[in-house]
Design a protein around this motif. Structure first.
Motif, PDB file in Angstrom:
ATOM      1  N   GLN A  49       0.805  -1.226   0.000  1.00 38.43           N
ATOM      2  CA  GLN A  49       0.000   0.000   0.000  1.00 38.43           C
ATOM      3  C   GLN A  49       0.842   1.281   0.000  1.00 38.43           C
ATOM      4  N   CYS A  50       1.963   1.270  -0.701  1.00 35.92           N
ATOM      5  CA  CYS A  50       2.793   2.480  -0.771  1.00 35.92           C
ATOM      6  C   CYS A  50       2.229   3.484  -1.769  1.00 35.92           C
ATOM      7  N   LEU A  51       1.387   3.015  -2.703  1.00 38.45           N
ATOM      8  CA  LEU A  51       0.723   3.848  -3.714  1.00 38.45           C
ATOM      9  C   LEU A  51       1.700   4.485  -4.703  1.00 38.45           C
ATOM     10  N   ARG A  52       2.890   3.954  -4.808  1.00 45.04           N
ATOM     11  CA  ARG A  52       3.822   4.479  -5.811  1.00 45.04           C
ATOM     12  C   ARG A  52       3.235   4.389  -7.216  1.00 45.04           C
ATOM     13  N   CYS A  53       2.632   3.248  -7.528  1.00 48.65           N
ATOM     14  CA  CYS A  53       2.106   3.028  -8.878  1.00 48.65           C
ATOM     15  C   CYS A  53       1.009   4.032  -9.210  1.00 48.65           C
ATOM     16  N   VAL A  54       0.113   4.272  -8.246  1.00 50.25           N
ATOM     17  CA  VAL A  54      -0.982   5.221  -8.462  1.00 50.25           C
ATOM     18  C   VAL A  54      -0.434   6.624  -8.671  1.00 50.25           C
ATOM     19  N   ARG A  55       0.505   7.019  -7.826  1.00 48.70           N
ATOM     20  CA  ARG A  55       1.049   8.375  -7.902  1.00 48.70           C
ATOM     21  C   ARG A  55       1.883   8.576  -9.165  1.00 48.70           C
ATOM     22  N   TYR A  56       2.620   7.551  -9.586  1.00 48.01           N
ATOM     23  CA  TYR A  56       3.387   7.667 -10.828  1.00 48.01           C
ATOM     24  C   TYR A  56       2.445   7.848 -12.013  1.00 48.01           C
ATOM     25  N   CYS A  57       1.374   7.060 -12.030  1.00 47.91           N
ATOM     26  CA  CYS A  57       0.414   7.148 -13.127  1.00 47.91           C
ATOM     27  C   CYS A  57      -0.261   8.521 -13.158  1.00 47.91           C
ATOM     28  N   ASP A  58      -0.479   9.116 -11.983  1.00 44.57           N
ATOM     29  CA  ASP A  58      -1.120  10.431 -11.900  1.00 44.57           C
ATOM     30  C   ASP A  58      -0.135  11.565 -12.157  1.00 44.57           C
ATOM     31  N   GLU A  59       0.982  11.554 -11.432  1.00 45.33           N
ATOM     32  CA  GLU A  59       1.877  12.708 -11.428  1.00 45.33           C
ATOM     33  C   GLU A  59       2.817  12.760 -12.625  1.00 45.33           C
ATOM     34  N   VAL A  60       3.306  11.614 -13.062  1.00 43.37           N
ATOM     35  CA  VAL A  60       4.287  11.589 -14.148  1.00 43.37           C
ATOM     36  C   VAL A  60       3.613  11.357 -15.497  1.00 43.37           C
ATOM     37  N   MET A  61       2.836  10.280 -15.594  1.00 39.30           N
ATOM     38  CA  MET A  61       2.215   9.939 -16.875  1.00 39.30           C
ATOM     39  C   MET A  61       0.951  10.749 -17.153  1.00 39.30           C
ATOM     40  N   ASP A  62       0.299  11.239 -16.098  1.00 45.52           N
ATOM     41  CA  ASP A  62      -0.944  12.005 -16.231  1.00 45.52           C
ATOM     42  C   ASP A  62      -2.030  11.180 -16.925  1.00 45.52           C
ATOM     43  N   VAL A  63      -2.054   9.883 -16.626  1.00 50.33           N
ATOM     44  CA  VAL A  63      -3.033   8.982 -17.227  1.00 50.33           C
ATOM     45  C   VAL A  63      -4.164   8.663 -16.253  1.00 50.33           C
ATOM     46  N   LYS A  64      -3.825   8.544 -14.964  1.00 58.39           N
ATOM     47  CA  LYS A  64      -4.819   8.284 -13.916  1.00 58.39           C
ATOM     48  C   LYS A  64      -5.603   6.996 -14.182  1.00 58.39           C
ATOM     49  N   ALA A  65      -4.868   5.939 -14.513  1.00 58.12           N
ATOM     50  CA  ALA A  65      -5.510   4.661 -14.811  1.00 58.12           C
ATOM     51  C   ALA A  65      -5.681   3.789 -13.575  1.00 58.12           C
ATOM     52  N   LEU A  66      -4.997   4.129 -12.468  1.00 55.90           N
ATOM     53  CA  LEU A  66      -5.038   3.309 -11.258  1.00 55.90           C
ATOM     54  C   LEU A  66      -5.572   4.124 -10.089  1.00 55.90           C
ATOM     55  N   ALA A  67      -6.126   3.423  -9.105  1.00 52.01           N
ATOM     56  CA  ALA A  67      -6.637   4.095  -7.909  1.00 52.01           C
ATOM     57  C   ALA A  67      -6.698   3.097  -6.763  1.00 52.01           C
ATOM     58  N   PRO A  68      -6.493   3.562  -5.518  1.00 47.61           N
ATOM     59  CA  PRO A  68      -6.644   2.667  -4.365  1.00 47.61           C
ATOM     60  C   PRO A  68      -8.113   2.504  -3.998  1.00 47.61           C
ATOM     61  N   VAL A  69      -8.494   1.291  -3.655  1.00 46.98           N
ATOM     62  CA  VAL A  69      -9.871   0.987  -3.260  1.00 46.98           C
ATOM     63  C   VAL A  69      -9.830   0.288  -1.909  1.00 46.98           C
ATOM     64  N   GLY A  70     -10.710   0.662  -0.998  1.00 44.67           N
ATOM     65  CA  GLY A  70     -10.735   0.063   0.324  1.00 44.67           C
ATOM     66  C   GLY A  70      -9.968   0.901   1.330  1.00 44.67           C
ATOM     67  N   ARG A  71      -9.927   0.420   2.575  1.00 42.11           N
ATOM     68  CA  ARG A  71      -9.249   1.149   3.643  1.00 42.11           C
ATOM     69  C   ARG A  71      -8.391   0.196   4.459  1.00 42.11           C
ATOM     70  N   GLY A  72      -7.335   0.769   5.067  1.00 40.14           N
ATOM     71  CA  GLY A  72      -6.482  -0.018   5.942  1.00 40.14           C
ATOM     72  C   GLY A  72      -5.829  -1.178   5.220  1.00 40.14           C
ATOM     73  N   THR A  73      -5.818  -2.331   5.878  1.00 38.85           N
ATOM     74  CA  THR A  73      -5.186  -3.507   5.274  1.00 38.85           C
ATOM     75  C   THR A  73      -5.973  -4.040   4.079  1.00 38.85           C
ATOM     76  N   MET A  74      -7.199  -3.584   3.899  1.00 41.65           N
ATOM     77  CA  MET A  74      -8.015  -4.040   2.779  1.00 41.65           C
ATOM     78  C   MET A  74      -7.854  -3.156   1.546  1.00 41.65           C
ATOM     79  N   THR A  75      -6.907  -2.230   1.591  1.00 41.44           N
ATOM     80  CA  THR A  75      -6.652  -1.374   0.431  1.00 41.44           C
ATOM     81  C   THR A  75      -6.008  -2.188  -0.682  1.00 41.44           C
ATOM     82  N   GLU A  76      -6.518  -2.054  -1.885  1.00 42.37           N
ATOM     83  CA  GLU A  76      -5.916  -2.701  -3.042  1.00 42.37           C
ATOM     84  C   GLU A  76      -5.948  -1.747  -4.235  1.00 42.37           C
ATOM     85  N   ILE A  77      -5.070  -1.993  -5.182  1.00 44.00           N
ATOM     86  CA  ILE A  77      -4.962  -1.143  -6.366  1.00 44.00           C
ATOM     87  C   ILE A  77      -5.896  -1.678  -7.437  1.00 44.00           C
TER      88      ILE A  77
END
Length: 414
Positions: free
Chosen positions: A156-184
């Motif tokens: 749950q570091c969210l590197r992939c989500v942030r890279y897709c948003d901040e660098v690629m500007d594609v916004k294809a990924l997002a975190p879903v859920g909370r706590g240990t149930m968070t998944e990409i």
């Protein structure tokens, strides 16, 4: 002259080492300059600080609580300690919570041998766990034909989500859920729909997101590495080819190296199978009796030399013309023109790089007096105004497209 205070740099002491760093430098980067590696998962120099993994906690003198080094800028006179008992206990606690749900599948994980979690676990944690509860398990889902997703390994570091948003500007990924149930997740019930740059694969610190093209084929120590330049377009991206038994297994790019600075496009990251495509000519061929037959390099080079000598003696050097592909490196282009001019003796040389660009070259010469660009590739990122005429730059020059997106997002370029 009066003494002046340098406001551009600050002095900081990290684990007894005093160094001077630019103002605004994060503690984790200052520590890196001092040769101190602070463990982390969510931090990456290309991304904005997020401080969500809490792995990079350090002790700062006169601050009552531990601070995240990835989001804390240095201050003049700051004293930082990264290896005290309190700090080490904090690192162990964070790792223990992560490992509470992490599967013990290192032997079959493609990230094994180069996994940050694996390295930090060996460094900080014991070989047993206090947790006896059942691990949470995410059901396996098909992600895409190129990218494999295994959420049970995610930290749950969210590197992939942030890279897709901040660098690629594609916004294809997002975190879903909370706590240990968070998944990409990606959007919708269909398979992943994005540019497939492979950035999420490269930036993932564990084995949660990997390439399907090389699954279960290697361990890092089995691979031979070679740095080269990608030839798909004129951006000239620096890539590292990793091969096993003379077969390319994967391609990646290192942060801080080359003009692409670790970023790649789909062709650069996933397109390496073109080198072993069945339609590619892998050996020299000589036409004999109207039919192309396979030959050795010695036979082919000898045939070319004899033919060139015979034609030169009969018709002279001006009977020759040389045409070279634009996909060659500058060094290859230089050697080719030297061969044509000095060995053959002709100036009839051209390259397919000129095709379709002659009018552009003439326009540049007319406007600015030279056919060469007067700005550098890196100047695009800091530009205030950009003029694009008749081009889909994301398709033709993807990394140039990223620099243009960066100029728009960071500097409001129009």
């Amino acid at each position: 002259m009066p003494n002046t205070i340098d406001t551009d740099t600050v002095r900081v002491t990290i684990d007894g080492q005093t160094l001077t760093v630019p103002t605004g430098t994060l503690v984790i980067e200052a520590a890196r300059q001092a040769g101190v590696m602070i463990p982390h998962f969510c931090y990456h120099p290309k991304l904005k600080p997020d401080a969500n993994c809490r792995m990079c906690l350090v002790e700062i003198e006169k601050v009552p609580k531990l601070q995240t080094s990835c989001s804390t800028p240095v201050a003049n006179g700051m004293v930082v300690r990264t290896a005290t008992t309190v700090v080490n206990d904090a690192h162990k606690s964070v790792l223990e919570f992560i490992l509470a749900n992490h599967p013990l599948d290192c032997p079959v994980c493609d990230q094994g041998g180069r996994c940050d979690l694996q390295d930090f676990s060996h460094q900080y944690t014991p070989t047993t766990s206090r947790f006896i509860e059942i691990k949470r398990v995410f059901q396996k889902e098909y992600f895409s034909p190129l990218i494999e997703k295994e959420m049970n390994r995610c930290v749950q570091c969210l590197r992939c989500v942030r890279y897709c948003d901040e660098v690629m500007d594609v916004k294809a990924l997002a975190p879903v859920g909370r706590g240990t149930m968070t998944e990409i997740k990606h959007f919708g019930s269909h398979e992943l729909d994005c540019e497939f740059c492979g950035g999420c694969v490269q930036i993932c610190p564990v084995g949660a997101i990997t390439s399907r093209l090389s699954m279960y084929e290697f361990r890092p120590w089995m691979l031979k590495r070679a740095d080269t330049i990608c030839t798909y377009c004129g951006d000239g991206c620096r890539i590292t080819i990793q091969a096993k038994a003379n077969q390319i297994i994967e391609v990646n790019s290192e942060y801080g190296v080359g003009r692409n600075n670790g970023d790649l496009c789909p062709r650069g990251f996933f397109g390496y199978h073109v080198s072993t495509h069945p339609d590619r000519i892998m050996q020299p061929m000589i036409r004999r009796n109207g039919v192309l037959v396979t030959a050795t390099w010695e036979e082919a080079l000898e045939y070319v030399a004899e033919t060139c000598i015979a034609l030169k003696l009969k018709h002279g050097p001006q009977a020759f013309a040389g045409l070279i592909t634009s996909r060659c490196t500058n060094e290859d282009l230089y050697v080719f023109q030297k061969f044509m001019r000095l060995v053959i003796g002709t100036n009839n040389i051209d390259s397919s790089a000129r095709y379709g660009q002659v009018n552009g070259v003439r326009a540049l010469r007319r406007v600015q007096g030279t056919h060469r660009w007067t700005v550098t590739f890196e100047d695009l990122s800091s530009a205030n105004a950009l003029l694009l005429v008749g081009t889909n730059v994301t398709e033709t020059n993807p990394i140039t497209g990223l620099r243009i997106k960066e100029a728009v997002k960071k500097h409001g370029a129009s």
